[in-house]
Write an enzyme that holds these catalytic residues in place. Sequence first.
Site, short mmCIF file in Angstrom:
data_model
loop_
_atom_site.label_atom_id
_atom_site.label_comp_id
_atom_site.label_asym_id
_atom_site.label_seq_id
_atom_site.Cartn_x
_atom_site.Cartn_y
_atom_site.Cartn_z
N LYS A 150 -28.58 -19.16 -33.58
CA LYS A 150 -27.89 -18.64 -33.04
C LYS A 150 -27.17 -18.05 -34.03
O LYS A 150 -26.54 -18.23 -34.59
CB LYS A 150 -26.60 -20.12 -31.68
CG LYS A 150 -25.92 -18.65 -30.88
CD LYS A 150 -24.58 -18.44 -31.82
CE LYS A 150 -24.17 -17.13 -30.62
NZ LYS A 150 -23.24 -16.48 -32.00
N GLU A 159 -20.63 -27.02 -42.04
CA GLU A 159 -20.83 -26.88 -43.76
C GLU A 159 -19.66 -25.13 -42.60
O GLU A 159 -19.44 -24.69 -42.70
CB GLU A 159 -21.23 -25.83 -43.61
CG GLU A 159 -21.38 -25.78 -45.58
CD GLU A 159 -20.76 -24.13 -45.96
OE1 GLU A 159 -19.66 -23.73 -45.84
OE2 GLU A 159 -21.78 -23.44 -46.00
N GLU A 181 -7.78 -19.39 -45.40
CA GLU A 181 -8.86 -19.08 -45.99
C GLU A 181 -8.84 -17.29 -45.33
O GLU A 181 -8.66 -17.48 -44.14
CB GLU A 181 -10.12 -19.74 -44.89
CG GLU A 181 -11.12 -19.41 -45.84
CD GLU A 181 -12.36 -20.05 -45.39
OE1 GLU A 181 -13.77 -19.95 -45.89
OE2 GLU A 181 -12.84 -20.21 -43.45
N CYS A 233 -17.37 -19.01 -48.17
CA CYS A 233 -17.05 -20.05 -47.80
C CYS A 233 -16.51 -20.70 -49.47
O CYS A 233 -15.36 -21.19 -48.77
CB CYS A 233 -17.84 -21.01 -46.64
SG CYS A 233 -19.66 -21.26 -48.12
#
Length: 495
Positions: free
Chosen positions: A189, A265, A399, A300
């Site tokens: 996906k 993750e 973030e 990330c």
Amino acid sequence: MLQNIDWHTRAKAVKLPDRPFIDGKYVDSLSGETFACVYPGDGRVLAQIASCNEGDVDTAVRSARRAFDSGVWSRMAPADRRRILLRFSELILANREELALLETLNVGKPIANAYNGDVVSAAGCIAWYAEAIDKVYGEVAATAHDMTTLVVREPVGVVAAVVPWNYPMSMAAWKLGPALATGNSVILKPAEQSPFTALKLGELAIEAGIPPGVLNVVPGLGHITGKALGLHMDVDCVGFTGSTEVGKYFMQYSGQSNIKRIGLELGGKSPQVVLADCDDLDAAAAGIAAGIFANTGQVCNAGSRLIVDRKVRDALLEKIAAHAKAYAPGDPLDPATRMGSLVSEEQMDRVLGYIDAGRADGANAMIGGNRVRTETGGFFIEPTVFDGVRNDMKIAQEEIFGPVLSAITVNGFDEAMEVANDTIYGLAGAVWTGSVKNAHRAAKAIRAGVVWVNCFDRGSLAVPFGGFKQSGFGRDKSLHAMDKYTDLKAVWFAH
């Protein structure tokens, strides 16, 4: 080769896959609903992509389960799976130009990065796990003399691989490589912003010889398609890379359904710690600039928090500012461009909101802080460095996922380590120092899954990648990635 291609002309002619790939072929979605896929370099709608709903997901899962239970892949001889996956890797490289172009059109990253980085990285990952297939062995346990006990690994079954938009091909390969190598069927996906390369990978998998149903691709919206995968009672495992917020949803979905295995993750707020004894500020500045401005900061493990000793702060910030000039945003389809656009208008607005919050909290945007190239209609923000940041500020704790560096001044080693660990995240970190003693002390002190010493963002498929704390659990890359896609079975033989 890269410089000799007219990428703008190629972009006008490239075929854009827009339908789900299920049971070995492109099919129409059941709902008929679509979502727009936008080129972030100019804001233009490229295509309307089929948006898979719960019914489409169920069709893909049933296809994957049939393929798994038939044994056509799961019980194939390891050497044969190896041969097919190596062919898959070769086909990715053979279609390098098309895949790179699709990647850049999806996410606005420089074509040079997609061509030389993402495609090569994805092909290399598939090949690495292909080569590992027949080199990973079970165990014979030390049990009583009248027993022989084997410990064997078996594929978990149907795996949903839910991947992000910042490195669509690489992140897909990080899941596909170990999951397919260990004999699972996989439903991929992609993020709604970046479906093109995932759909093309499904097509190439069939060409390579991977049986129909073993790799299905379902584009769609996260809260519909991703949720349906997370809640499906016949999905055995979800491997997810993305935000911590969405990762928590997948844990809830697991508990609400069949307690499926989850590998996560997630987000990061990685510290770049520069100690007073750093003896190469030039190297540190180059590494820090690349660590936050590469891929437009949409990484990330981006080194988004600079934790710098007061004694070297001014000299270091001056050098970082000089390096930032090389990352001026440019046309993503120009091979000379080093930093492209953000992935979407929504992401650009999110980053600009953080920049406004930094200013409101009293931080100083010493360079950058603005949207640029507005005449193109694209989503570009210039490299931005904030000085005078406190670690309790929003720009130091949350973030941002953009080209924004927050510089926090500290005094001494102990304060540096305290600030480095004062975050909910623990994906990665780095320390720049001329002291071997401090290098080892910092590597042990920083609570993160990856710590770099006098470098940043180095990687290898032989080395695991993943985080501590709210950066998730489970590991991508290395042989350890196979753990979450297999179950251990103990088999006892009585003599």
